[in-house]
Write an enzyme that holds these catalytic residues in place. Structure first.
Site, mmCIF file in Angstrom:
data_model
loop_
_atom_site.group_PDB
_atom_site.id
_atom_site.type_symbol
_atom_site.label_atom_id
_atom_site.label_comp_id
_atom_site.label_asym_id
_atom_site.label_seq_id
_atom_site.Cartn_x
_atom_site.Cartn_y
_atom_site.Cartn_z
ATOM 1 N N GLU A 107 88.285 76.979 1.822
ATOM 2 C CA GLU A 107 88.478 77.767 1.115
ATOM 3 C C GLU A 107 88.590 79.733 2.465
ATOM 4 O O GLU A 107 89.851 80.405 2.515
ATOM 5 C CB GLU A 107 88.484 78.522 -0.084
ATOM 6 N N PHE A 161 86.137 76.133 -17.597
ATOM 7 C CA PHE A 161 85.006 75.925 -16.381
ATOM 8 C C PHE A 161 86.243 76.394 -15.152
ATOM 9 O O PHE A 161 87.204 76.577 -15.188
ATOM 10 C CB PHE A 161 85.717 73.993 -16.479
ATOM 11 N N GLN A 162 85.451 76.681 -14.163
ATOM 12 C CA GLN A 162 85.488 77.250 -13.064
ATOM 13 C C GLN A 162 86.427 78.435 -13.299
ATOM 14 O O GLN A 162 87.334 79.373 -12.527
ATOM 15 C CB GLN A 162 86.510 76.397 -12.130
ATOM 16 N N LYS A 220 96.815 79.007 -15.504
ATOM 17 C CA LYS A 220 98.282 77.287 -15.019
ATOM 18 C C LYS A 220 98.827 76.849 -16.103
ATOM 19 O O LYS A 220 100.112 76.607 -15.740
ATOM 20 C CB LYS A 220 96.828 76.521 -15.444
ATOM 21 N N MET A 270 73.319 87.651 19.054
ATOM 22 C CA MET A 270 73.127 88.941 18.715
ATOM 23 C C MET A 270 71.997 89.801 18.633
ATOM 24 O O MET A 270 71.055 90.704 18.498
ATOM 25 C CB MET A 270 74.284 90.170 18.218
#
Length: 568
Positions: A51, A119-120, A169, A481
């Site tokens: 993502e 959940f999530q 949702k 770096m």
């Protein structure tokens, strides 16, 4: 008015905004949108492999094209994985719309509700408040069209930036009578006013009376499409032009009056000349710490004029003598007219001669006597091989600073890198997004091995989605770096920087179905680039370089631009 689901309303709204591509990864909370997307022939969905990369791809698309980039993810970890990409877009003022799924606002089982730690579930509105221009969460499908219209307006007007829309949702699934918005409706959102004519006149007076005028150009000039006006202003006043890192490409770096970029790893000629200025015209730049290095000594003898669309940037880092809060293109057009009326012909020749002398003395682009597999030679050769319209993205680290010094940008929107946030792993997904936006142009990511490893899984995306780009890995087997800083500032006390020889980038590319080439000489490098330019799949060119190679010149932390050190 049409009867449809919230998901369908979202896609119809995106189509009305001329969205042709979404970069994303699906999941449970965003499934209704993906179900509606199935069979859609107007919007292409590109399946990212992470993502964060989807967000970077959307930003690469936006910065290469000037259009809005769109990314999408599910709730919870999908949404939080977008956060770094959203923050990057915010810091670099890129117009990105992030769409996230969210758990339902209500349901048969009351435990599945926002705020119940389902959940999530993640409070992505709270998480992204500080890194978006605005964010939305519709409670009913009928709100979606207006929110989408508003989001695109906010993302693209004034100082551009990301906007997030979080979609519960059940709102995606619910059927409702949908009416589509035709214009934005936003309370208390004010666009910048036209340039103040009195301030324009004062600025013109300062410019025509300057003996040592310098133009400092930032990323805001590219955003505003004002590069032509910068060239006209420079030619009119015979004024040298320095850019910030984000402004690279706004002024053609092969122009006689180009100084290159300023800053910690800036072109020494740019750093020196800007310190000699008596008038500094800064357009579309926020005077960041990496550009100025030391606020107290930055162009301390110059009267400063700042043009910026964002009033918050005026006097934030550097106190200025005159400010114009307005669009850069509109301001420069008015300033060109006002300056032309006041200008006395024949002036500026002495300053132009001084600029030429300093460039010949200091500019590493003009004093390149190196040979072999070293960044100077590699990037100089690469510039010769690439068409002028090619788009260069970079990762973050030494590769980024070498690119800034040695890879000339000749057109706006052809140099794309992570500026404000400095996000490792940005360059490759940004290259994918840029190639989707500009499929007929060559796109190359100049990478370090450490940064490329962070997003190499997008090789699968580039191959499966038929998006052929080139990745040049300057492979020194260390986090370069950080190693340079430990070498320079910590007396070679190296800690946690050794990457070793893993992975084998040629085999890695081949494992994904891409092309991998390792080179051991300049001749082999030239052949590899020519092969990559005609390849139908992504090509990874692995170029081993010394782990001891530093980016020079270098302004140490706390020092000012005049105190730049290096081997120039």
């Amino acid at each position: 008015m049409s009867k449809m689901s919230g998901a369908q309303a979202l896609l119809e709204s995106l189509e009305r905004q001329n969205v042709d591509t979404i970069f994303g990864i699906l999941g449970g909370a965003i499934l209704p949108v993906y179900d509606a997307l199935c069979g859609n022939k107007k919007i292409r969905h590109i399946l990212a492999r992470h993502e964060q990369c989807a967000a970077h791809e959307a930003e690469g698309y936006a910065r290469a094209s000037g259009r809005v980039g769109v990314c999408m993810a599910t709730s919870g970890p999908g949404a939080t994985n977008l956060v770094t990409g959203i923050a990057n877009a915010y810091m670099d003022s890129s117009p990105v719309i992030a769409l996230t799924g969210q758990i339902p606002t209500c349901g048969v089982n009351s435990s599945y509700m926002i705020g119940k730690d389902a959940f999530q579930e993640a409070d992505i509105l709270g998480i992204t408040t500080a890194i978006t221009k605005y964010n939305y969460q519709p409670q009913t499908p009928i709100e979606i069209p207006q929110m989408v219209t508003n989001a695109f307006y906010i993302a693209t007007t004034g100082r551009p930036g990301p906007v997030l829309i979080d979609l519960p949702k059940n709102v995606q699934s619910t059927i409702a009578d949908i009416e589509f918005a035709t214009k934005p409706n936003i309370r208390s959102y004010k666009l910048p006013q036209p340039p103040d004519s009195a301030q324009i006149s004062k600025a013109a007076e300062l410019l025509v009376n300057a003996e040592r005028l310098v133009l400092l150009v930032g990323g805001g000039v590219i955003t505003a499409g004002a590069s032509d006006e910068i060239v006209q202003m420079s030619d009119l006043l015979m004024a040298p032009v320095a850019t910030t890192f984000m402004g690279k490409g706004a002024f053609p770096e092969n122009h006689p009056l180009s100084l290159g970029s300023i800053g910690m790893h800036g072109n020494p000629a740019a750093n020196k000349i800007i310190c000699e200025a008596d008038v500094l015209l800064a357009i579309g730049t926020r005077f960041s710490d990496r550009a100025t290095t030391n606020l107290d000594t930055f162009a301390k003898d110059a009267k400063k004029i700042q043009i910026d669309v964002d009033v918050a940037e005026i006097n934030k880092n550097i106190a200025v003598d005159l400010a114009i809060v307005a669009d850069a293109k509109e301001s420069l057009k008015m300033l060109l007219v006002a300056t032309s009326k006041k200008l006395k012909k024949g002036e500026g020749k002495a300053w132009a001669k001084r600029v030429k002398e300093v460039k010949e003395q200091l500019c590493p682009l003009l004093k390149d006597n190196s040979c072999g597999l070293v960044p100077k030679m590699l990037l100089s050769e690469l510039r010769k091989l690439l068409p002028q319209s090619s788009i260069v993205t970079t990762e973050v680290g030494q590769n980024q600073m070498w690119s800034a010094l040695y890879m000339q940008a000749l057109q706006p929107r052809t140099f794309i890198s992570s500026g404000g946030l400095g996000t490792m792993g940005f360059g490759f997904p940004a290259a994918i997004g840029a190639k989707v936006a500009c499929p007929d142009r060559i796109v190359i990511d100049i990478a370090g091995d450490g940064s490329f490893i962070m997003s190499e899984q997008e090789l699968a995306c580039s191959v499966m989605e038929d998006i052929p780009v080139i990745v040049l890995v300057l492979n020194n087997s260390v986090l370069g770096m950080v190693a340079q800083w430990q070498r320079t500032l910590y007396n070679r006390r190296y800690s946690a920087i050794n990457l070793g020889k893993s992975p084998d980038f040629v085999k890695l590319a081949e494992a994904y179905g891409a092309q991998g080439i390792r080179v051991a000489s300049i001749d082999e490098f030239q052949k590899a680039v020519k092969t990559a330019l005609t390849s139908k799949v992504t090509t990874v060119i692995d170029v081993p370089i010394s782990s001891e190679t530093d980016v020079v010149p270098f302004v140490p932390p706390g020092f000012g631009l005049p105190e730049q050190r290096g081997d120039y």
